[in-house]
Design a protein around this motif. Sequence first.
Motif, PDB file in Angstrom:
ATOM      1  N   GLN A 131       0.874  -1.169   0.000  1.00  0.00           N
ATOM      2  CA  GLN A 131       0.000   0.000   0.000  1.00  0.00           C
ATOM      3  C   GLN A 131       0.916   1.226   0.000  1.00  0.00           C
ATOM      4  OE1 GLN A 131      -3.358   0.312   0.056  1.00  0.00           O
ATOM      5  NE2 GLN A 131      -3.824  -1.885   0.036  1.00  0.00           N
ATOM      6  N   ALA A 132       0.510   2.251  -0.720  1.00  0.00           N
ATOM      7  CA  ALA A 132       1.405   3.413  -0.889  1.00  0.00           C
ATOM      8  C   ALA A 132       1.602   4.228   0.387  1.00  0.00           C
ATOM      9  CB  ALA A 132       0.852   4.303  -1.998  1.00  0.00           C
ATOM     10  N   ASP A 137       4.857   7.408   4.316  1.00  0.00           N
ATOM     11  CA  ASP A 137       5.107   7.785   5.716  1.00  0.00           C
ATOM     12  C   ASP A 137       6.498   7.350   6.153  1.00  0.00           C
ATOM     13  OD1 ASP A 137       1.645   7.292   6.724  1.00  0.00           O
ATOM     14  OD2 ASP A 137       2.725   9.123   6.165  1.00  0.00           O
ATOM     15  N   LYS A 138       6.920   6.175   5.713  1.00  0.00           N
ATOM     16  CA  LYS A 138       8.266   5.686   6.092  1.00  0.00           C
ATOM     17  C   LYS A 138       9.341   6.570   5.465  1.00  0.00           C
ATOM     18  CE  LYS A 138      10.920   1.404   6.600  1.00  0.00           C
ATOM     19  NZ  LYS A 138      11.398   1.917   7.927  1.00  0.00           N
ATOM     20  N   ASN A 145      14.923  12.687   3.321  1.00  0.00           N
ATOM     21  CA  ASN A 145      14.008  12.541   2.172  1.00  0.00           C
ATOM     22  C   ASN A 145      13.124  13.766   1.971  1.00  0.00           C
ATOM     23  OD1 ASN A 145      14.685   9.984   1.126  1.00  0.00           O
ATOM     24  ND2 ASN A 145      13.571   8.978   2.793  1.00  0.00           N
ATOM     25  N   GLU A 146      12.955  14.554   3.034  1.00  0.00           N
ATOM     26  CA  GLU A 146      12.083  15.738   2.895  1.00  0.00           C
ATOM     27  C   GLU A 146      12.631  16.698   1.843  1.00  0.00           C
ATOM     28  OE1 GLU A 146       9.946  16.151   7.256  1.00  0.00           O
ATOM     29  OE2 GLU A 146      10.172  17.856   5.899  1.00  0.00           O
ATOM     30  N   GLY A 147      11.792  17.116   0.921  1.00  0.00           N
ATOM     31  CA  GLY A 147      12.195  18.061  -0.123  1.00  0.00           C
ATOM     32  C   GLY A 147      13.293  17.529  -1.031  1.00  0.00           C
ATOM     33  N   GLU A 166      -0.708  14.996   0.871  1.00  0.00           N
ATOM     34  CA  GLU A 166      -0.191  15.529   2.143  1.00  0.00           C
ATOM     35  C   GLU A 166       1.203  14.989   2.445  1.00  0.00           C
ATOM     36  OE1 GLU A 166      -2.654  18.151   2.024  1.00  0.00           O
ATOM     37  OE2 GLU A 166      -1.186  18.135   3.664  1.00  0.00           O
ATOM     38  N   ARG A 167       1.555  13.844   1.923  1.00  0.00           N
ATOM     39  CA  ARG A 167       2.921  13.312   2.082  1.00  0.00           C
ATOM     40  C   ARG A 167       3.848  13.827   0.989  1.00  0.00           C
ATOM     41  NH1 ARG A 167      -1.548  11.089   4.734  1.00  0.00           N
ATOM     42  NH2 ARG A 167      -0.846   9.743   6.426  1.00  0.00           N
TER      43      ARG A 167
END
Length: 238
Positions: A131-132, A137-138, A145-147, A166-167
Amino acid sequence: MEHTTKEETHPTKGILQSEELYQYILETSVYPREPEPLKELRGVTSSHPWGFMGTAPDAGQLMAMLLKLVKAKKTIEVGVFTGYSLLLTALSIPDDGKITAIDVSRKSYEIGLPIIKKAGVEHKIDFIESQALPVLDKLLEDNENEGSFDFAFVDADKDGYVSYHERLIKLVKIGGIIAYDNTLWFGTVAMPEKMVLEELKPARESTIELNKMLAVDSRVMISHASIGDGITICMRVH
Ligand SMILES: C[S@@+](CC[C@H](N)C(=O)[O-])C[C@H]1O[C@@H](n2cnc3c(N)ncnc32)[C@H](O)[C@@H]1O
Ligand SMILES: O=c1cc(-c2ccc(O)cc2)oc2c(O)c(O)ccc12
């Protein structure tokens, strides 16, 4: 002669509603430039019972252009199926580029995998059978990993798109692209609910909600293109 009411008429593939015009675009501008591996993958997909789910080649052509424009190197794909959009992404990013590709079913991915291997781009792909949402979330658990992603393509369960957004808005860099497929859902988003085939109603509702949300999301600049079954291109600005 068999009579069907409007409610029973399934919309044509492609939002133009004129099959002749859609075929003109494909035959004039898309197919002559479509890389051979994509032609082959589209061919094997066409014999799949759900083959109509494959990303439309005209939408794929636009996606390839976007990937080049943003010089995408690190991307995410949600919804792989047999791999048409995944392969076009792999062909559009540099040799050291990476795609995090997520699908609940490896089985359909394995239909396209021999063609992806033959095209010499398998090393760019990290396929995750899941599931995506938990995967996204991981990814966010690692601040690195942000940005950090240049591009994301979402073509999966339509009721999941708002949650994916939202992710993805946190994962994609400022100036990066998030593209959502099927944002006109066979044209049903503009039809009165009573005119819509029962099986199209749930995704119609989700897509209407997605479109309303994106229209007012100041974190992105958007373009709602009537290509394929509608593709909404979001560029992160904040
Ligand atoms: C329309 S197809 C993807 C088409 C693909 N982009 C292509 O180019 O052919 C949708 C895919 O989403 C997958 N899917 C559906 N729900 C999902 C979920 N919650 N998480 C991950 N994948 C999902 C399905 O298994 C299916 O392969
Ligand atoms: O007819 C479809 C159905 C889907 C679909 C349905 C349920 C899911 O969990 C994921 C995808 O997706 C489609 C699609 O992306 C498309 O381009 C055409 C048709 C369909």
